[in-house]
Design a protein around this motif. Structure first.
Motif, PDB file in Angstrom:
ATOM      1  N   GLU A 150       0.822  -1.205   0.000  1.00 58.01           N
ATOM      2  CA  GLU A 150       0.000   0.000   0.000  1.00 58.01           C
ATOM      3  C   GLU A 150       0.860   1.260   0.000  1.00 58.01           C
ATOM      4  OE1 GLU A 150      -2.998  -0.004   2.972  1.00 58.01           O
ATOM      5  OE2 GLU A 150      -3.926  -1.869   2.258  1.00 58.01           O
ATOM      6  N   THR A 151       2.012   1.205   0.695  1.00 56.11           N
ATOM      7  CA  THR A 151       2.903   2.368   0.739  1.00 56.11           C
ATOM      8  C   THR A 151       3.521   2.624  -0.631  1.00 56.11           C
ATOM      9  OG1 THR A 151       3.419   1.937   3.059  1.00 56.11           O
ATOM     10  CG2 THR A 151       4.940   3.351   1.846  1.00 56.11           C
ATOM     11  N   THR A 169     -12.243   2.380   6.878  1.00 60.29           N
ATOM     12  CA  THR A 169     -12.795   1.919   5.601  1.00 60.29           C
ATOM     13  C   THR A 169     -13.557   0.603   5.771  1.00 60.29           C
ATOM     14  OG1 THR A 169     -10.665   0.869   5.073  1.00 60.29           O
ATOM     15  CG2 THR A 169     -11.052   3.069   4.181  1.00 60.29           C
ATOM     16  N   TYR A 221     -15.088   7.122   0.104  1.00 63.37           N
ATOM     17  CA  TYR A 221     -13.698   6.701  -0.117  1.00 63.37           C
ATOM     18  C   TYR A 221     -13.471   6.417  -1.605  1.00 63.37           C
ATOM     19  CZ  TYR A 221     -13.529   6.113   4.963  1.00 63.37           C
ATOM     20  OH  TYR A 221     -13.566   6.332   6.329  1.00 63.37           O
ATOM     21  N   THR A 253     -10.185   4.361  -2.647  1.00 65.09           N
ATOM     22  CA  THR A 253      -9.911   3.026  -2.108  1.00 65.09           C
ATOM     23  C   THR A 253     -10.285   1.951  -3.125  1.00 65.09           C
ATOM     24  OG1 THR A 253     -10.247   3.726   0.182  1.00 65.09           O
ATOM     25  CG2 THR A 253     -10.474   1.382  -0.274  1.00 65.09           C
ATOM     26  N   GLU A 287      -1.984   3.574  -2.688  1.00 64.82           N
ATOM     27  CA  GLU A 287      -3.413   3.301  -2.690  1.00 64.82           C
ATOM     28  C   GLU A 287      -3.764   2.388  -1.524  1.00 64.82           C
ATOM     29  OE1 GLU A 287      -3.640   1.418  -6.501  1.00 64.82           O
ATOM     30  OE2 GLU A 287      -4.421   3.228  -7.461  1.00 64.82           O
ATOM     31  N   HIS A 288      -4.952   2.584  -0.998  1.00 68.73           N
ATOM     32  CA  HIS A 288      -5.451   1.652   0.008  1.00 68.73           C
ATOM     33  C   HIS A 288      -6.313   0.614  -0.694  1.00 68.73           C
ATOM     34  CE1 HIS A 288      -6.733  -0.040   3.709  1.00 68.73           C
ATOM     35  NE2 HIS A 288      -7.995   0.313   3.556  1.00 68.73           N
ATOM     36  N   GLU A 337     -10.467   0.152  11.896  1.00 66.69           N
ATOM     37  CA  GLU A 337     -10.156   0.585  10.530  1.00 66.69           C
ATOM     38  C   GLU A 337     -11.379   1.254   9.918  1.00 66.69           C
ATOM     39  OE1 GLU A 337      -9.126   1.641   7.133  1.00 66.69           O
ATOM     40  OE2 GLU A 337      -7.518   0.653   8.277  1.00 66.69           O
ATOM     41  N   HIS A 357      -9.124  -8.217   4.807  1.00 61.29           N
ATOM     42  CA  HIS A 357      -9.586  -7.336   5.883  1.00 61.29           C
ATOM     43  C   HIS A 357     -10.950  -7.702   6.450  1.00 61.29           C
ATOM     44  CE1 HIS A 357      -6.927  -4.832   3.253  1.00 61.29           C
ATOM     45  NE2 HIS A 357      -6.402  -4.518   4.413  1.00 61.29           N
TER      46      HIS A 357
END
Length: 251
Positions: A43-44, A243, A75, A78, A48-49, A241, A100
């Motif tokens: 993600e980094t 999202t 969002y 995302t 983008e998430h 979290e 997730h």
């Protein structure tokens, strides 16, 4: 790591290396941490998430896509990947932090391993309906469970955990009739086959109602009073979290 923490993680000889009790305790947590580190790295690097969701086939067919539009309003950047897989495999993926959110029948989630590490929230509950083609012979029966399972059935999914939650006499009846004859990972495909044959299936009432109203099918409440009861599961330490929580709200 041993020097940094001041703890012995392995028993070493000239021929073998074996974990100490401290090493055995570290191992499952290390697997979780390394998997989570890979997610953070991805993600980094991409900026983008990505929200990874796994559900049962009927949930994927009926609930995920209506929630996407609502979710995107808050969002829009995302990305979401939604797929289906066997529940036991899915919960291991959740524990390893490669996904997730899990969405499965409530009875299924309650029987999964690691349930003590999950936070479970019910998102929908409604009756299951049996659907069939308009002139199907089952419509002339008493529509009891013994009547409907005498026909061939097709089910969207591989959720045998749900079946083991049924009363023993119901399980025995299903076994005598080799229920179900067919399993597919698509509720839409099951519905299409029902329209073209004497095969029966069961779907949530909210899905059955427009099909019956359009005149393409007949339907009636499942004789065992089964409920389409869907719950969401996340890791306890990931429940804040935003999202994930908002996607559950959108469902």
């Amino acid at each position: 790591l041993e020097d940094s923490w001041g703890v012995k993680l392995f028993h070493r000889t000239t021929r073998t290396v074996a974990p100490t009790e401290a090493g055995k305790k570290l191992y499952p947590m290390a697997v979780d941490l390394l998997s989570f580190a890979q997610t953070v790295k991805t993600e980094t690097q991409s900026g983008e998430h990505i929200l990874q969701i796994v559900s049962g086939p009927a949930i994927l067919d009926t609930m995920i896509h209506p929630a996407l539009r609502k979710f995107a309003e808050r969002y829009p950047n995302t990305k979401i990947n939604a797929e289906t897989m066997p529940p036991n495999h899915a919960v291991e993926e959740l524990i390893q932090r490669r996904i997730h959110l899990l969405l499965y029948n409530e009875a299924t989630l309650s029987q999964l391993p690691h349930i003590d590490r999950l936070r479970v929230r019910k998102v929908v509950e409604e009756p299951y309906y049996v659907i069939c083609r308009r002139d199907h012979p089952v419509l002339k029966s008493a529509r009891q469970l013994a009547d409907v399972v005498a026909f061939d059935w097709i089910i969207a999914g591989f959720d045998t955990l749900f079946e083991t939650s049924l009363p023993p006499e119901t399980q025995a009846l299903l076994k005598r009739h080799s229920f179900p004859k067919y399993r597919l990972l698509s509720q839409a495909a099951c519905i299409d086959l029902v329209m073209r044959s004497d095969i029966l299936t069961t779907i949530p009432k909210s899905v059955a109602d427009p099909l019956i109203k359009a005149g393409n099918f007949e339907g009636f409440p499942h004789p065992d009073g089964l409920q389409f009861s869907v719950s969401a599961a996340v890791l306890l330490d990931a429940s804040s979290e935003p999202t994930v929580n908002h996607f559950i709200d959108c469902l």
